[in-house]
Scaffold this motif. Structure first.
Motif, PDB file in Angstrom:
ATOM      1  N   ASP A 212       5.148   5.842  -2.538  1.00 26.91           N
ATOM      2  CA  ASP A 212       3.849   5.888  -1.864  1.00 26.91           C
ATOM      3  C   ASP A 212       3.962   5.101  -0.554  1.00 26.91           C
ATOM      4  O   ASP A 212       4.958   4.407  -0.324  1.00 26.91           O
ATOM      5  CB  ASP A 212       2.831   5.218  -2.813  1.00 26.91           C
ATOM      6  CG  ASP A 212       1.388   5.377  -2.363  1.00 26.91           C
ATOM      7  OD1 ASP A 212       1.127   6.088  -1.386  1.00 26.91           O
ATOM      8  OD2 ASP A 212       0.518   4.760  -3.014  1.00 26.91           O
ATOM      9  N   LYS A 214       1.402   2.562   0.999  1.00 28.60           N
ATOM     10  CA  LYS A 214       0.079   1.995   0.687  1.00 28.60           C
ATOM     11  C   LYS A 214      -0.663   1.476   1.912  1.00 28.60           C
ATOM     12  O   LYS A 214      -1.882   1.454   1.934  1.00 28.60           O
ATOM     13  CB  LYS A 214       0.237   0.833  -0.305  1.00 28.60           C
ATOM     14  CG  LYS A 214       0.643   1.297  -1.688  1.00 28.60           C
ATOM     15  CD  LYS A 214      -0.246   0.705  -2.779  1.00 28.60           C
ATOM     16  CE  LYS A 214      -0.086   1.410  -4.096  1.00 28.60           C
ATOM     17  NZ  LYS A 214       1.079   1.002  -4.856  1.00 28.60           N
ATOM     18  N   GLY A 226      -5.617   3.414  -0.633  1.00 30.32           N
ATOM     19  CA  GLY A 226      -5.278   4.131  -1.869  1.00 30.32           C
ATOM     20  C   GLY A 226      -3.913   4.796  -1.778  1.00 30.32           C
ATOM     21  O   GLY A 226      -3.319   5.148  -2.788  1.00 30.32           O
ATOM     22  N   TYR A 269       1.989   5.120 -15.475  1.00 32.34           N
ATOM     23  CA  TYR A 269       2.451   5.036 -14.078  1.00 32.34           C
ATOM     24  C   TYR A 269       2.987   3.629 -13.893  1.00 32.34           C
ATOM     25  O   TYR A 269       2.228   2.657 -13.969  1.00 32.34           O
ATOM     26  CB  TYR A 269       1.257   5.355 -13.196  1.00 32.34           C
ATOM     27  CG  TYR A 269       1.280   4.997 -11.722  1.00 32.34           C
ATOM     28  CD1 TYR A 269       2.008   3.945 -11.180  1.00 32.34           C
ATOM     29  CD2 TYR A 269       0.500   5.734 -10.839  1.00 32.34           C
ATOM     30  CE1 TYR A 269       1.967   3.645  -9.823  1.00 32.34           C
ATOM     31  CE2 TYR A 269       0.441   5.433  -9.486  1.00 32.34           C
ATOM     32  CZ  TYR A 269       1.183   4.386  -8.996  1.00 32.34           C
ATOM     33  OH  TYR A 269       1.121   4.085  -7.666  1.00 32.34           O
ATOM     34  N   ASN A 286      -0.379   1.695 -14.057  1.00 34.09           N
ATOM     35  CA  ASN A 286      -1.622   2.438 -14.045  1.00 34.09           C
ATOM     36  C   ASN A 286      -1.627   3.375 -15.245  1.00 34.09           C
ATOM     37  O   ASN A 286      -0.567   3.729 -15.770  1.00 34.09           O
ATOM     38  CB  ASN A 286      -1.783   3.232 -12.746  1.00 34.09           C
ATOM     39  CG  ASN A 286      -2.017   2.302 -11.560  1.00 34.09           C
ATOM     40  OD1 ASN A 286      -2.781   1.345 -11.660  1.00 34.09           O
ATOM     41  ND2 ASN A 286      -1.347   2.556 -10.456  1.00 34.09           N
ATOM     42  N   ARG A 288      -2.730   6.504 -15.469  1.00 33.42           N
ATOM     43  CA  ARG A 288      -3.102   7.837 -14.949  1.00 33.42           C
ATOM     44  C   ARG A 288      -2.087   8.250 -13.906  1.00 33.42           C
ATOM     45  O   ARG A 288      -1.198   7.467 -13.555  1.00 33.42           O
ATOM     46  CB  ARG A 288      -4.468   7.714 -14.278  1.00 33.42           C
ATOM     47  CG  ARG A 288      -4.383   6.535 -13.281  1.00 33.42           C
ATOM     48  CD  ARG A 288      -5.476   6.393 -12.329  1.00 33.42           C
ATOM     49  NE  ARG A 288      -5.281   5.163 -11.554  1.00 33.42           N
ATOM     50  CZ  ARG A 288      -4.548   5.065 -10.459  1.00 33.42           C
ATOM     51  NH1 ARG A 288      -3.921   6.115  -9.979  1.00 33.42           N
ATOM     52  NH2 ARG A 288      -4.423   3.916  -9.831  1.00 33.42           N
ATOM     53  N   GLY A 290      -0.720   8.948 -10.194  1.00 32.72           N
ATOM     54  CA  GLY A 290      -0.946   8.310  -8.894  1.00 32.72           C
ATOM     55  C   GLY A 290      -1.409   9.323  -7.861  1.00 32.72           C
ATOM     56  O   GLY A 290      -1.100  10.508  -7.947  1.00 32.72           O
ATOM     57  N   ASP A 291      -2.133   8.835  -6.907  1.00 30.57           N
ATOM     58  CA  ASP A 291      -2.600   9.662  -5.802  1.00 30.57           C
ATOM     59  C   ASP A 291      -2.258   8.898  -4.529  1.00 30.57           C
ATOM     60  O   ASP A 291      -2.719   7.767  -4.377  1.00 30.57           O
ATOM     61  CB  ASP A 291      -4.119   9.845  -5.951  1.00 30.57           C
ATOM     62  CG  ASP A 291      -4.685  10.868  -4.994  1.00 30.57           C
ATOM     63  OD1 ASP A 291      -3.942  11.338  -4.111  1.00 30.57           O
ATOM     64  OD2 ASP A 291      -5.879  11.197  -5.129  1.00 30.57           O
ATOM     65  N   PRO A 292      -1.400   9.370  -3.634  1.00 33.55           N
ATOM     66  CA  PRO A 292      -0.975  10.752  -3.403  1.00 33.55           C
ATOM     67  C   PRO A 292       0.371  11.170  -4.002  1.00 33.55           C
ATOM     68  O   PRO A 292       0.836  12.282  -3.716  1.00 33.55           O
ATOM     69  CB  PRO A 292      -0.864  10.792  -1.878  1.00 33.55           C
ATOM     70  CG  PRO A 292      -0.341   9.428  -1.520  1.00 33.55           C
ATOM     71  CD  PRO A 292      -0.967   8.495  -2.511  1.00 33.55           C
ATOM     72  N   GLU A 293       1.002  10.359  -4.842  1.00 32.39           N
ATOM     73  CA  GLU A 293       2.329  10.753  -5.340  1.00 32.39           C
ATOM     74  C   GLU A 293       2.297  12.083  -6.097  1.00 32.39           C
ATOM     75  O   GLU A 293       3.201  12.912  -5.961  1.00 32.39           O
ATOM     76  CB  GLU A 293       2.900   9.683  -6.290  1.00 32.39           C
ATOM     77  CG  GLU A 293       3.186   8.333  -5.648  1.00 32.39           C
ATOM     78  CD  GLU A 293       2.052   7.352  -5.889  1.00 32.39           C
ATOM     79  OE1 GLU A 293       0.875   7.744  -5.716  1.00 32.39           O
ATOM     80  OE2 GLU A 293       2.336   6.198  -6.243  1.00 32.39           O
TER      81      GLU A 293
HETATM   82  N1  GLY Z   1      -0.873   5.693  -5.221  1.00 32.48           N
HETATM   83  C1  GLY Z   1      -1.486   4.561  -5.755  1.00 32.48           C
HETATM   84  C2  GLY Z   1      -2.362   4.802  -6.890  1.00 32.48           C
HETATM   85  O1  GLY Z   1      -2.579   5.921  -7.293  1.00 32.48           O
HETATM   86  O2  GLY Z   1      -2.876   3.838  -7.437  1.00 32.48           O
END
Ligand code: GLY
Ligand code: AMP
Length: 423
Positions: A212, A214, A226, A269, A286, A288, A290-293
């Motif tokens: 990512d 960040k 994010g 994650y 995490n 869930r 990841g966003d944007p991965e």
């Molecule tokens: N890419 C960081 C997150 O989803 O927390």
């Protein structure tokens, strides 16, 4: 299958796009204008678990996939499972691996999972004691709010004055009650990577590694966001390093969660820091995707992704459901509103979306809305532009060419996504 996807970001748009390829009927809530081009709208009005469960029964939903952390932390999976509805995502107790940094760090300490040295403190602890620990770590040091803070709860402090101001902010409610407990930890040097383990709590399947970006600014400067872009796989995660990540982090964490009676079912994650000797430590977990991965990673996944998530939801992972594409590279660059992650304006018309011809490009919506039959900006992160190709450079070239044809007032993006891997 009939599938309901909970969430409204580019991550959920990418997940739904993957589901589309295998004969599924998909609903989304809350969704966004991009998502509703490929999924159906529900009649739901709020994130009320009872209403969601009634919707699922009325529409014979086979699987609910939960994208964001908030409903997971509030126990959506537990609720749906009590109603005999299959849900992909961990229970409330297992989600604490993300929603409580104190729980997560203490778990790692107890089970010998490598992470930064730390102590947790609360509002009522004496400032002398906290400062003494901070000084013993040496600066810079890292302060983290215990609870969910939308990715903003981490501060890096360069000296004791900054540190005192920071903890005072946290304890006086900067993140409401999420910051009344904090973790103070050692600053780790190295390169970050994200590993997603799809797991039924016992067995697991790793998706391709990712990195990512960040920070808001080029060269990884400025405020944390994010995430401004990602690519996959991440060359820093060599086969040898990955093997060690599995044996020292992924497997022990799943076992630790079993021992704590918090079996983790969903996407674990692991946000990692890899040092120059190839040793990895956990920055955070995490609960869930990841966003944007995810937008990039899913470009490298073939097969029945919905089937994989369903198998996890019912408790027995089917690792044959998907295949990982080899020798391809995927990237994602986020188009944001200038001012993000602080204040920004919304409501600007997005032009050029219908003119993108390149078949090798996917555009996922995040902060968008529909107004007078036009797509307008409606958030900090607006769109995720994604491409996979035979080289990382080519995938990024595809994306940056596309970006020059998508325009809106205050468009901001990082021009250096992938800089570490390209070096
Ligand atoms: N890419 C960081 C997150 O989803 O927390
Ligand atoms: P987190 O929300 O815990 O992932 O933290 C957000 C970002 O802050 C991470 O992606 C890192 O870039 C940085 N960070 C967090 N903890 C540390 C640490 N102990 N050492 C260095 N950087 C950190």
């Amino acid at each position: 299958m009939n599938i309901l996807v909970i969430g409204s970001g580019a991550r959920e748009h990418a997940i739904i796009n993957k589901f589309k390829s295998s004969n599924n009927i998909i609903w989304a809530f809350p969704g966004n204008p991009g998502i509703f081009q490929i999924a159906q709208k529900t009649n739901l009005l709020s994130m009320n678990f009872e209403e969601i469960s009634v919707f699922c029964k009325d529409n014979q939903i086979d699987l609910v996939v939960i994208g964001p952390e908030q409903p997971l932390a509030e126990g959506i999976t537990d609720y749906l499972e009590q109603q005999n509805i299959a849900a992909f995502g961990p229970s409330k107790l297992a989600t604490e691996i993300e929603s409580s940094k104190v729980f997560s760090k203490t778990l790692m300490q107890k089970y010998g999972i490598p992470t930064a040295r730390f102590r947790s403190f609360s509002k009522t602890d004496s400032i002398e004691e906290i400062n003494e620990f901070a000084n013993s770590l040496g600066f810079p040091i890292v302060v983290k709010a215990d609870g969910l803070a939308a990715g903003k709860g981490v501060a890096i402090c360069n000296d004791i004055n900054e540190f005192e101001v920071t903890i005072n902010d946290y304890f006086s409610g900067k993140f409401a009650d999420a910051g009344f407990k904090i973790v103070v930890e050692e600053f780790m040097e190295g390169e970050e990577a994200s590993i997603f383990a799809i797991t039924d709590g016992n067995d697991y399947l790793l998706l391709p590694s990712a990195q990512d970006h960040k920070r808001i600014g080029e060269g990884d400067t400025g405020l944390n966001t994010g995430g401004m872009g990602a690519y996959s796989p991440a060359p820093i995660v060599t086969a040898k390093i990955l093997e060690k990540i599995e044996s020292t982090i992924i497997k022990p964490t799943l076992l630790a969660m079993q021992s704590e009676n918090r079996i983790f079912k969903g996407c674990l994650y692991a946000g990692l820091m890899i040092d120059k000797n190839g040793n990895s430590k956990v920055v955070e977990f995490n609960a869930r995707f990841g966003d944007p991965e995810t937008e990039a990673v899913l470009e490298l996944v073939e097969g029945d992704f919905a089937g994989l998530l369903y198998s996890v939801a019912i408790g027995k992972i089917d690792k044959t459901a998907i295949q990982i594409t080899k020798n391809k590279f995927a990237s994602c660059v986020i188009l944001a509103s200038k001012g993000y992650p602080e204040t920004f304006e919304k409501g600007y018309v997005i032009c050029g979306l219908d003119k993108i011809q390149n078949k090798n490009i996917k555009i996922y919506h995040s902060g968008t809305a529909e107004k007078d039959n036009q797509i307008v900006t409606n958030g900090g992160r607006v769109l995720a532009i994604v491409s996979a190709d035979n080289s990382l450079k080519q995938s990024l070239d595809n994306i940056y060419e596309t970006i020059s044809n998508i325009n809106f007032e205050n468009k901001y993006y990082r021009k250096d996504i992938g800089h570490r891997a390209l070096k």
